[in-house]
Design an enzyme around this catalytic site. Structure first.
Site, mmCIF file in Angstrom:
data_model
loop_
_atom_site.group_PDB
_atom_site.id
_atom_site.type_symbol
_atom_site.label_atom_id
_atom_site.label_comp_id
_atom_site.label_asym_id
_atom_site.label_seq_id
_atom_site.Cartn_x
_atom_site.Cartn_y
_atom_site.Cartn_z
ATOM 1 C CE LYS A 1 35.648 44.160 50.228
ATOM 2 N NZ LYS A 1 36.774 43.630 49.493
ATOM 3 C CD GLU B 1 32.885 40.531 44.150
ATOM 4 O OE1 GLU B 1 32.730 41.755 44.136
ATOM 5 O OE2 GLU B 1 33.155 39.900 45.186
ATOM 6 C CD GLU C 1 37.427 40.444 50.929
ATOM 7 O OE1 GLU C 1 36.549 40.788 51.734
ATOM 8 O OE2 GLU C 1 37.870 41.192 50.038
ATOM 9 C CG ASN D 1 31.326 43.509 50.621
ATOM 10 O OD1 ASN D 1 31.024 43.561 51.816
ATOM 11 N ND2 ASN D 1 32.196 42.632 50.139
ATOM 12 C CG HIS E 1 33.316 38.640 49.225
ATOM 13 N ND1 HIS E 1 34.671 38.668 49.401
ATOM 14 C CD2 HIS E 1 32.996 39.751 48.535
ATOM 15 C CE1 HIS E 1 35.152 39.768 48.842
ATOM 16 N NE2 HIS E 1 34.153 40.447 48.306
ATOM 17 N N GLY F 1 39.990 44.755 45.321
ATOM 18 C CA GLY F 1 40.815 45.580 46.202
ATOM 19 C C GLY F 1 42.225 45.790 45.697
ATOM 20 C CB SER G 1 39.412 47.517 41.108
ATOM 21 O OG SER G 1 40.232 46.886 42.079
#
Ligand code: PEP
Length: 251
Positions: free
Chosen positions: A11, A168, A98, A9, A96, A174, A214
Site C-alpha cells: 500500500k 478479499e 481501497e 501489498n 483493490h 486491515g 488479516s
C-alpha cells in the site's frame, strides 16, 4: 495445475530506502529457502525500479498496485501499464477495495485496466470481495460474481487464464477480523464454479484464487490448507520480512 502464490501489498507505506531495505531483507531470507509457492511484492510504483534490482526475479516477482485505464497522453499523475512493465514489474494489483472505495474505480474502469495490463504483458492480481453489509445480507456470492462478470468476462479463455484472482472480504482487510477457513473455502469454491461455468473446468482449475484479509503467520496455514485457497494477498503482515516469510512458510 494452478500455482500457489503469496503476494504482499505494501500500500502507501515505506520510503524508497525503507522499501529497498525490506525487499533486500526478504531476498536474503528467501535465498536460503526452497519455496513451495510463488512470491510477489506489490510496492509503490515509484519504488519498482529499485526493488526489481534488489531481488532475485526467479524467487520474487514485483507488482505495481495500480495502473491507468488509458494507454498514454494527457492524464497527469497517472502511470500506464506500459510504464509499469518498463520498470521490470511482472504483476499489477487491480481492483483493490481501497481503490474501488477511495478512487471511484468501477468494474468498467477495471475492465479497461485489465485489458491494458494484459496487452502489456503484466499479470493482473484482480481483487474482488464484498463489504460487511453485503456479507450480512448474504449477498457475497452475487457481489463477487458481478465483479468478475463485468470486469473480466469479456476476456477470451486464453486471456482469462493469465489472471490471478484475489478474494478479499472488505470487512477483513486491515481489521484483524479474518474469514474463517470454511468461509474462505466456501466462497473460493463458488468463485471457481463461476469461472468454470464461463470458461470450463480446465481454466477454472488452473486459476489461482488468493485469500486476502488479516492473513498472518498464525492463521495462514489453516487458510491455505483449504482446497480452493491458493495463497494470500497480504497487507499489514507484508510490511515486515519476518511475518511475510512466516506466511510464505505456511506452504
Ligand atoms: C490487503 O490490503 O490486500 C489486505 C489483505 O490487507 P491486510 O492483510 O492488512 O488485511
Amino acid at each position: 495445475m494452478r500455482q500457489n502464490i503469496v503476494a504482499g501489498n505494501w500500500k502507501m507505506n515505506k520510503t524508497l530506502q525503507e522499501g529497498v531495505a525490506l525487499a533486500s531483507e526478504l531476498n536474503k531470507i528467501l535465498a536460503t529457502k526452497t519455496l513451495n509457492c510463488g512470491v510477489v511484492i506489490g510496492v509503490p510504483a515509484i519504488h519498482i525500479t529499485e526493488v526489481v534490482k534488489a531481488v532475485d526475479a526467479k524467487k520474487i516477482g514485483v507488482a505495481a498496485q495500480n495502473c491507468a485505464n488509458k494507454e498514454s497522453g494527457a492524464y497527469t499523475g497517472e502511470i500506464s501499464a506500459a510504464m509499469v512493465k518498463s520498470t521490470g514489474a511482472a504483476y499489477v494489483i487491480l481492483g483493490h477495495s481501497e481503490r474501488r472505495e477511495y478512487y471511484g474505480e468501477t468494474n468498467q474502469t477495471l475492465k479497461e485496466k485489465t485489458d491494458l495490463a494484459l496487452a502489456n504483458g503484466l499479470t493482473p492480481i484482480f481483487c474482488i470481495g464484498e463489504v460487511l453489509k453485503e456479507r450480512e445480507a448474504n449477498k457475497q456470492n452475487q457481489v463477487v460474481k458481478t465483479q468478475i462478470e463485468e470486469a473480466l468476462f469479456h476476456l477470451s479463455a486464453d486471456a482469462f487464464a493469465k489472471i490471478v484472482l484475489a478474494y478479499e472480504p472488505v470487512w477483513a482487510i486491515g481489521t484483524g477480523k479474518v474469514a474463517s477457513p470454511e468461509q474462505a473455502q466456501e466462497i473460493h469454491a463458488y468463485i471457481r464454479s463461476v469461472v468454470a461455468n464461463k470458461y470450463g473446468n480446465d481454466v477454472a482449475n488452473n486459476t489461482s484464487i488468493l485469500y486476502g484479509g488479516s492473513c498472518k503467520p498464525s492463521n495462514a496455514k489453516e487458510l491455505f490448507a483449504k482446497a480452493d485457497v491458493d495463497g494470500g494477498l497480504i497487507g499489514g503482515a507484508a510490511l515486515n520480512a519476518e511475518d511475510f516469510v512466516g506466511i510464505i512458510d505456511a506452504f
